[in-house]
Every structure is written in C-alpha cells, then in structure tokens.
Design an enzyme around this catalytic site. Structure first.
Site, short mmCIF file in Angstrom:
data_model
loop_
_atom_site.label_atom_id
_atom_site.label_comp_id
_atom_site.label_asym_id
_atom_site.label_seq_id
_atom_site.Cartn_x
_atom_site.Cartn_y
_atom_site.Cartn_z
N ARG A 32 -7.02 0.71 13.40
CA ARG A 32 -5.59 1.31 13.05
C ARG A 32 -5.68 2.28 11.55
NH1 ARG A 32 -4.86 -0.71 7.74
NH2 ARG A 32 -5.67 -2.67 6.98
N ASN A 70 -5.05 3.56 8.11
CA ASN A 70 -4.95 3.07 6.74
C ASN A 70 -4.52 3.99 5.95
OD1 ASN A 70 -5.61 0.68 5.15
ND2 ASN A 70 -7.07 1.70 3.95
N GLU A 110 0.78 -1.26 0.18
CA GLU A 110 -0.08 -0.10 -0.14
C GLU A 110 0.82 1.22 0.04
OE1 GLU A 110 -2.66 1.71 0.02
OE2 GLU A 110 -4.47 0.40 0.01
N ASP A 156 -9.87 1.17 -3.65
CA ASP A 156 -9.04 1.32 -2.86
C ASP A 156 -8.19 2.77 -2.72
OD1 ASP A 156 -6.88 0.37 -0.87
OD2 ASP A 156 -7.22 -1.53 -1.61
N ASN A 203 -9.77 5.21 2.92
CA ASN A 203 -8.91 4.79 1.92
C ASN A 203 -8.28 6.10 1.00
OD1 ASN A 203 -7.64 2.63 0.58
ND2 ASN A 203 -9.07 1.35 1.12
#
Length: 299
Positions: free
Chosen positions: A101, A103, A18, A204, A154
């Site tokens: 968490r 991202n 990522e 995403d 995202n």
C-alpha cells in the site's frame, strides 16, 4: 524563547492519523486515517470535521491546483472530488505486490507528487521488509520510480532553496538527504543526515520550516524534533501527550502553528486510559518559527 503551548484540537481516535496539509484559503487542515480508509478535513474556525470514505488504505492526500485532491490510495494514484465524494483512478504501481500500500507523500516545489509504498502491516510498525518503493506522479500522469527495497516509505520534504530532498525510510531509523533537481524532479547522491537516538522512537512524517530546519514526528517517541540539516544535529524537542506521533505540518493564518497527527492502532485499554487523546490532532503554538505553504499538484 516564547512559551510553547500544546492543545488537542481534534479529539478523535484516528487509528493512523497521517498526512496533514494546511489549506490556507479555506482555513482547514486536510489529513487521512490510513487504517479507516478515510480522508478528513478539519475546519479551524468551527472545529467541524468532514469525512470521505475512499474504500482503500489511503497513505496521503494532497491538494490539486485545478481543484479537488490527489490520493496515494492502495497501490494507485487517484483523484478525489470532495463534493461528489468520488474517487477516479489515475495509474497503479507495485502491481506485482498484492500486499503493498502507499504511505506518506507530498508535492514538490514544481507540483509533482512524491509518494512511497510499503507492505501491509502485520502489527503496528511491523512489516515485510524491502517491499516498498518511492515514486513520483508527474503533471502529465506519468510515474517515475526512484528506487525500491524500501521498508516503510515515510516523511519527505525539500529544502527552501530546492537543492535538497529529505526522506525517511522508517526502519532505517534515520533521515536521509539527496541532491534534488527541481527541473527534472530527479534525486541522487543519497546520504545519511540524522540517526535517531535510542529513546526517540521511529522516524515518521516531517516538514520543513522557513529557516530550512526539519521537524520530524517520532512514532512511539511521543515528540517532534527539530533537526539542523547543516550540522545533522537535533536542536529542539517538543514532547506531546501521546506516544504515537505520526506527522506534522505548519498552518494557521501565517503558518506559525504546527499541527501534529497521531495514531492509536495497537494500543490496549490500559494504554488508552493513560493517553485518552491518542489518535487526536494537536496544535503547537509559540515555536517562534514559521512554515512554508504547501505546494499543490500541477496535473
């Protein structure tokens, strides 16, 4: 139309690759493996990958103007000194949510770090809903919370004229647009820009090109799509040899190459045998369009 070429330049099985960022001066691609708690740097000239283990799920990494990097790590913002492999905490968020968490995240044109949270995954792309929020870390290390009730915070980016902020909450299956104030970093007037088609998978990570068009990686869709924010229409699809495409950025000497990260988490042996490059990083050339150099954190 130039011919598009796709090659796997980093053939490694990142569980969740990522947050790709091109580092122009070094000719390197910075990225993370969220699941493996690693920040990585690929040298385009040598093909060598360096890795720093950061001890917690790391959603995104961005360069810092004064050197080193800023991480969205666990539920905190932190500095990373690459040479010393040392992580220093800045400030925590979501302190009432032990299972959250960070991202995806990105630096805005004024040097602020926008990053969002989510709950830990039960299975890939399966989370406890409405647990996340979107935050900004300012240069003075203060944090602003923009909104909560997010499923999976995202992809994000800004229009070249700095008037709009684009954002993905993955499980809404759409891209949203906000009005953006570069002076204050505030966002308002949220509306839907693009709704995913049936076969496109889960929205995403994304990036903007110099023509102001958005490129969106489609998780479980095995593609990146180009969206025209003016019409809200998809204008191009580039198919990749892996299903779990996670994010994209422009890079290379003149920002004419696109780099696409991918994941292999949750894939069984049969699936991996069909897609042996799952988790790798792909370079797309011949798109005929360039990106915009990334911004560095000002603080």
């Amino acid at each position: 139309m130039s011919s598009i070429k796709i090659e796997c330049v980093v053939d490694e099985r990142n569980k969740i690759g990522e947050s790709p960022v091109w580092e122009e001066k070094e000719g390197t691609l910075l990225y993370v493996d969220i699941q493996e708690k690693q920040v990585k740097r690929w040298d385009a000239a040598s093909g060598h990958v360096q890795t720093v283990n950061v001890g917690a799920h790391v959603g995104s990494v961005v360069p810092r103007k004064s050197g080193g990097y800023i991480l969205a790590l666990g539920t905190r913002f932190a500095f990373l000194d690459w040479e010393k492999k040392k992580v220093t905490d800045i400030i925590s968020v979501d302190q009432d949510k032990a299972n959250n968490r960070f991202n995806d995240g990105k630096v805005d044109p004024a040097g602020r770090f926008f990053a969002g949270t989510m709950s830990m995954e039960i299975r890939p792309a399966e989370v406890e809903r409405h647990q996340g929020s979107l935050y900004t870390l300012h240069a003075d290390h203060s944090v602003v919370k923009h909104f909560d009730q997010v499923d999976i915070s995202n992809g994000l980016d800004w229009s070249p004229d700095h008037k709009h902020f684009y954002y993905v909450d993955s499980l809404s299956y759409r891209v949203d647009v906000f009005d953006y104030d570069i002076n204050s970093g505030s966002i308002c007037n949220r509306r839907v820009l693009y709704k995913m088609e049936e076969d496109e998978g889960i929205p995403d990570g994304m990036t903007i090109d110099s023509e102001g068009k958005l490129w969106l990686a489609c998780y479980n869709g095995g593609r990146v799509i180009r969206i025209d924010p003016e019409t809200g229409k998809r204008i191009q699809t580039v198919t990749l040899p892996v299903d779990k495409t996670t994010s994209c950025c422009f890079g290379g000497k003149d920002y004419s190459e696109m780099y696409v990260t991918s994941a292999c988490l949750g894939m069984d042996d049969k699936w991996m045998a069909k897609q042996p490059q799952a988790g790798g990083i792909f370079k797309i050339t011949g798109l005929g369009v360039k990106g915009i150099p990334p911004y560095a954190f000002a603080g």
